[in-house]
Write an enzyme that holds these catalytic residues in place. Structure first.
Site, PDB file in Angstrom:
ATOM      1  N   GLY A 281      -2.418   2.757  12.421  1.00 16.48           N
ATOM      2  CA  GLY A 281      -1.139   2.114  12.212  1.00 16.48           C
ATOM      3  C   GLY A 281       0.101   2.905  13.395  1.00 16.48           C
ATOM      4  O   GLY A 281      -0.390   3.829  13.963  1.00 16.48           O
TER       5      GLY A 281
ATOM      6  N   ASN B 124       0.726  -1.190   0.232  1.00 18.07           N
ATOM      7  CA  ASN B 124      -0.280  -0.020  -0.304  1.00 18.07           C
ATOM      8  C   ASN B 124       0.742   1.236   0.034  1.00 18.07           C
ATOM      9  O   ASN B 124       0.692   2.359   0.573  1.00 18.07           O
ATOM     10  CB  ASN B 124      -0.575  -0.020   1.691  1.00 18.07           C
ATOM     11  CG  ASN B 124      -0.318   0.043   2.938  1.00 18.07           C
ATOM     12  OD1 ASN B 124       0.782  -0.393   2.592  1.00 18.07           O
ATOM     13  ND2 ASN B 124      -1.330   0.923   3.189  1.00 18.07           N
TER      14      ASN B 124
ATOM     15  N   ASP C  90       3.675  -5.394  11.726  1.00 18.88           N
ATOM     16  CA  ASP C  90       2.118  -4.845  10.752  1.00 18.88           C
ATOM     17  C   ASP C  90       3.331  -3.093  11.573  1.00 18.88           C
ATOM     18  O   ASP C  90       2.155  -2.367  11.707  1.00 18.88           O
ATOM     19  CB  ASP C  90       0.821  -4.880  11.851  1.00 18.88           C
ATOM     20  CG  ASP C  90       0.002  -3.587  10.868  1.00 18.88           C
ATOM     21  OD1 ASP C  90       0.687  -3.240   9.937  1.00 18.88           O
ATOM     22  OD2 ASP C  90      -1.287  -4.089  11.250  1.00 18.88           O
TER      23      ASP C  90
END
Ligand code: NCD
Ligand code: ZN
Ligand code: ZN
Ligand code: ZN
Length: 433
Positions: free
Chosen positions: A325, A93, A306
């Protein structure tokens, strides 16, 4: 390229047994034994610390191309090396999205030039992560980067027919599909876990069912495709139950859990500090307990960070507007020690399993997550389990500093990381090519 041989003096392999010496030469482990001669090698006094296989992260966001103001392949590689990683999978992404071999090969090449960690680009499953049309998985997998993993992470591959085709196509190529499990119709406007905390604070909730319904569906699609699927950032007790069920049926499904989901819960919302905003959201204490147990038992296969760097202006704003995030690469090991090793849920041998061996197996890396034995590639991490340190986001190698662990005292430190026999990080400093 050959480097001078290195002798690691007094390490405990997997934290077990008496200290031994490990000689590394020509990128490989050349000799293991007690009291080895230096024999011209550079000697590293390891002080009885723990030697593990280098960590492998199946889920990293490096932000290059497109958001080099928040992280680059260089700064993210440095963070990875300092965190004990020897391979990371860089999510697709970016901007532009990594949905063609031009982009995935570029990321691969940049990673090699920097040389601190193997940067494996993840290819997008669908063009532009839009979920409508399959990307050219074949071209990416046969490119220079040999892309081994595909994911629309950030978004769910929502259309079941597209997901089905992706699995069938992946089976033909022998590559991994990793799903960000989020039924988007159930998360419209959601910014936090749907539970009592969000209700009290007036935050729109992301129900557990948004994740679990996709996990269940994809388990069935994997069953019918006769091919494996990987679940990104598992976050609920229900997902654990579904994984247990699917595995008991012989379905080929694997899952990862993040350090932050093993440590934090939605009580963090109280402050409205968006550093705690993440997808999937921090859940409840009962979910945290189930995730820990599942990782200990192997129902959840591995840890993935992540690692999601964000600029201050995208985090330090009202909760609803902030990007989700948090950073992960330089805190992952310490969080695993705190949540899993200290409570007796994982041995050091099992840490090697969940942070190195399993992720390498899941994605099919043959040169990582290997046993610490003569003749194996010298991808290694030396861990001091006794020390403590205080988290300070702006001291990380990452450009961004969005860590939810700011100011916390955490156990354990990576003392040294080695990639194919070359020291990439030592005592908190990276060793650039
Ligand atoms: C990730 C990001 O910032 O790219 N954010 C997050 O909250 N985890 C995307 C993702 O992993 O879904
Ligand atoms: Zn995701
Ligand atoms: Zn992600
Ligand atoms: Zn920094």
């Amino acid at each position: 390229m050959t480097n001078t041989p290195i002798l690691l003096r007094e390490v405990r392999l997997y934290g077990e047994g008496e200290p031994v010496d490990v000689r590394v030469r020509d990128g490989q482990i050349a000799e293991i034994g007690a009291g080895l001669d230096a024999d011209g090698a550079t000697v590293v006094e390891a002080g009885g610390h723990i030697l593990l296989p280098g960590f492998v992260d199946l889920h990293t966001h490096l932000r290059e191309p497109g958001r080099e103001d928040t992280e680059t392949i260089a700064t993210g590689s440095a963070a990875a090396a300092l965190g004990g990683y020897t391979a990371v999978f860089a999510m697709a992404n970016t901007d532009p999205v990594a949905d063609t071999a031009v982009i995935t090969d570029h990321v691969w090449r940049r990673g090699r030039e920097i040389g601190l960690v193997d940067v494996h680009p993840v290819g997008a499953v669908t063009v532009g992560l839009k979920g409508k049309q399959l990307a050219e998985l074949g071209a990416m997998s046969s490119g220079k980067a040999r892309v081994k993993m595909f994911s629309d992470d950030g978004y769910c591959v929502e259309d079941p027919l597209i997901m089905r085709r992706a699995l069938e196509y992946a089976r033909g190529l022998g590559v991994l599909i990793a799903q960000h499990a989020e039924e988007p119709r159930l998360t419209v406007g959601a910014v936090a876990h749907e539970g009592p905390a969000a209700a009290r604070l007036g935050l729109t909730g992301w129900p557990r069912a948004a994740e679990e319904s996709i996990v269940a569906r994809d388990a069935l699609l994997a069953r019918d495709a006769g091919y494996r699927v990987h679940i990104c950032h598992a976050s609920t007790a229900g997902t654990v139950e579904l994984l247990k069920w699917a595995k008991s049926q012989g379905i080929s499904i694997t899952a990862e859990v993040t350090p932050h989901h093993l440590m934090l819960d939605d009580s963090r919302l109280e402050t409205y500090d968006a550093v705690n905003k993440v997808n999937p959201p921090l859940r409840e204490t009962s979910d945290v307990a189930a995730l820990r147990q599942a990782l200990a038992e192997g129902v959840i296969d591995c840890v993935a960070t992540d690692h999601a760097p964000h600029a201050a202006q995208d985090k330090c704003c009202e909760f609803a507007a902030a990007r989700p995030g948090m950073l992960g690469l330089q805190t992952a090991l310490s969080i695993i020690i705190d949540t899993m090793v200290r409570p007796g849920l994982l041995t050091w041998r099992a840490v090697a399993r969940v942070m190195s061996e399993k992720p390498a197996q899941i994605v099919g890396l043959t040169d990582q997550g290997r046993p610490i034995e003569v003749g194996e590639p010298a991808n290694l991490t030396l861990v001091d389990p006794e020390t403590h340190w205080v988290v300070q986001g702006d001291a990380f190698a990452s450009i961004s500093d969005n860590t939810p662990f700011e100011g916390l005292t955490l156990p354990g430190q990576v003392r040294l990381t080695m990639l194919r026999g070359r020291i990439t990080a030592e005592e908190g400093k990276v060793n650039a090519l």
